[in-house]
Design a protein around this motif. Sequence first.
Motif, PDB file in Angstrom:
ATOM      1  N   GLU A 643      41.457  -5.461  15.804  1.00 17.95           N
ATOM      2  CA  GLU A 643      39.500  -5.331  15.866  1.00 17.95           C
ATOM      3  C   GLU A 643      38.617  -6.017  14.055  1.00 17.95           C
ATOM      4  O   GLU A 643      37.775  -6.667  14.313  1.00 17.95           O
ATOM      5  N   MET A 644      40.175  -6.259  13.296  1.00 14.02           N
ATOM      6  CA  MET A 644      38.876  -6.782  11.476  1.00 14.02           C
ATOM      7  C   MET A 644      39.716  -8.398  11.707  1.00 14.02           C
ATOM      8  O   MET A 644      39.544  -8.898  10.863  1.00 14.02           O
ATOM      9  N   SER A 645      39.941  -9.013  13.314  1.00 14.23           N
ATOM     10  CA  SER A 645      40.086 -10.529  12.882  1.00 14.23           C
ATOM     11  C   SER A 645      39.684 -11.115  12.172  1.00 14.23           C
ATOM     12  O   SER A 645      40.526 -12.057  11.294  1.00 14.23           O
ATOM     13  N   GLY A 646      38.163 -10.967  12.196  1.00 12.15           N
ATOM     14  CA  GLY A 646      37.667 -12.058  11.195  1.00 12.15           C
ATOM     15  C   GLY A 646      36.826 -11.431   9.884  1.00 12.15           C
ATOM     16  O   GLY A 646      36.547 -12.211   9.432  1.00 12.15           O
ATOM     17  N   TYR A 647      38.367 -10.871   9.674  1.00 11.77           N
ATOM     18  CA  TYR A 647      37.545  -9.716   7.940  1.00 11.77           C
ATOM     19  C   TYR A 647      38.056 -11.304   6.822  1.00 11.77           C
ATOM     20  O   TYR A 647      39.011 -11.767   7.313  1.00 11.77           O
TER      21      TYR A 647
END
Length: 719
Positions: A643-647
């Motif tokens: 869920e943190m792929s865009g971090y």
Amino acid sequence: MVNLVMRLSLCFVVFAVICELGECVRTSKKIYVNLESVQGCFRRLNATHQIGCASKLGGNVGIIHNIETDEDLTWIVDYGPHAPYITIMSSLIFNVTNVQRLKDSGKVNGILVSHVVSNKSITPLPPDGFSPDHSCPLDAFGMYRNDSDYKNCKSVVWNPVGSSMMYQDFGIPIFVLQNETEVNSAIYDCYEKFNKPNPDGTSRKYPLCAAELKSGMFAAKDSVTCIRRTNHIVNLNVDQFCDPLGDQNVFATVKEISSEKSLPFDHVIVAAARIDSFTLFEHVTPSADNDITGLVTLLTAAFALSMSGAKESIQNSPDAKDIMFTFFQGEAFDYIGSSRMVYEMEKNRFPNTLDDTNVYLHPVNLSHISHLVEVNQLGFGERNLSIHTDPISRNSSQIDTQVKEMVTKLKEFGNEYDISVKLAGESQPLPPGSVQRFLLKRSIPTVMLTDHQREFTNQFYNSRFDLAENIKANYSESLNQSSEYDYVTPQAENLARKGALLAQFLYSLSTGDKTYISAVELEPMVTHMLYCFLYNGTCDLFQTVVDKADVEKLNEEPYPFYVSVARNTNYVSGLTKKLLAYFLGVQIEADNSDNCKAQNSTDKLYEYYWMQGPLDENGTRHGMCYRSTAAYSEAKSPVFLDEMSGYDWASGEYSSWTESTWDTFSVRLFLVPSEQFQMLTLGIGIAVLLCSHCLIFFISRKAGTIFSVPPPSPVSTAN
């Protein structure tokens, strides 16, 4: 021709049998001496760079040279005619300055560090202390990282002996030698016998003794690059270049508040300690003061509440606040465990993601936390305890009032146990600690208990010298194992007092009342825990709380406290969870392990543990089933979640540490002949090769004659 083939086949079979019996390895064994008791420094990576050690994939080779003084080091750098070298360094001279000097010389291909522990001690210890960590540990991920008054340890330099050696990228292999026999072999049988310079300082002639160090690393540059390469699948066999650091946090609540009930705000007291630490070398992590003292003290407080009946008083009082005992993993690497717990609390899914078909422990988020209490380094100052508070959150008058009440209670209970409890300066920030990650998100009344007022009393923070003898937890050589297990060391007495004080304090925060807890009655359990964690993992206490199937996994040596990679669970985490279940849980009736553990499938509020149980008077263990809220929660940085792929990795909000994968770690010694002898050997080899080609050419030309087959005998046709 058929006979020739059969003969060749028979020779091949005989050769294979001889090899299987070990004859073929004798030449190798005569050439190489393998050193087995070694631990290697390896490569780790974060979002911006790589640190640690690595050899070429095929290994680094060099002539052995022993360095005991500055003159020995200067000899290599300024003279040393047989470069590259592999140096042996004593613990006293192995430091970041000397290692960097050797590396910059371009003459050193690797380093062996002598680190022999005798009776769990090392003599002499570095007189000025030694810590490979930063002088301002964990500052970049703490609550003061952007504060102009406190960032970069402007107010207090917590670890003044810190050299940041752990965070250097050495680019050469570095191994530690722990076995005295192997150290002597490397120094006396190798260096002294073949390599030690002549009295006039000139170099010895060939043959010289050399070493090959292998610690090839597959990851490079940084975690972002490494993870991207690992996720880039080009064939069916996925190449794993690195793994995220991580493990499991351990926690247990005193109350058993289910998800079907309500949990008021400010109703949970978080009592925390850390489990992990690090050194330059993975399995050399005794961490006596750094985390074992805090770990044991918090476990002792849990045991004290249960033993005294205070646990039941808290459970039976609807107005009493709950106490959540929490042990964080991965804290040494930028607060991995506490960051993940806070992240899950913000998502309202700690400790579980709920569904409609089961009953779980009630979710706990940051608004439910009423107080934060952390125990850190407690091994020094037997009758002294320091209280640290956060000056920023205390700007709120409401929180300041509650913190003052906490300090007053601690001083009051200190008098009962003859402990001098002092408050560190009110304008002084908190030392490095897990509670900082909570305070980044919400102001909460917080205290941290340590053995230091300002800079660390421990001069060996996060190093291989943080040993039991430094904190007076060692045992006399005259004691045998059974008497060691029951011998109350000065440190056991110290932590029993502080554990009793902590239990009293937590009980008072929860209920507003007081209870009686005897420190003397806690001493046997504290003694046992110290012995188990610091000396022998096969101790009776660990055998009591594990399942029979896990007994073989117990280790006679102390367990490492390095967090390791997230796909593994550190055995210390498992033992901590079982001890917490043993102390806070309830024994229930169950005939065997299957009946006990079967209840896990139907009951999500608790976990059920089958334990071997204590020895009876006949030396028999009968087994027992414990029901407890003790459980794991993920201690893996949020940056590695899908869920943190865009971090934004460059933001530095969360830890991003990974560990490189590797093929093998090995150290072996061998003799190197002179260049003239090597050229002679090469010449003979070429001559043999040419003669072989000539012989094969001749045999090929004359094959019809050499391998001619006689005509078959005539077959009789007579009846």
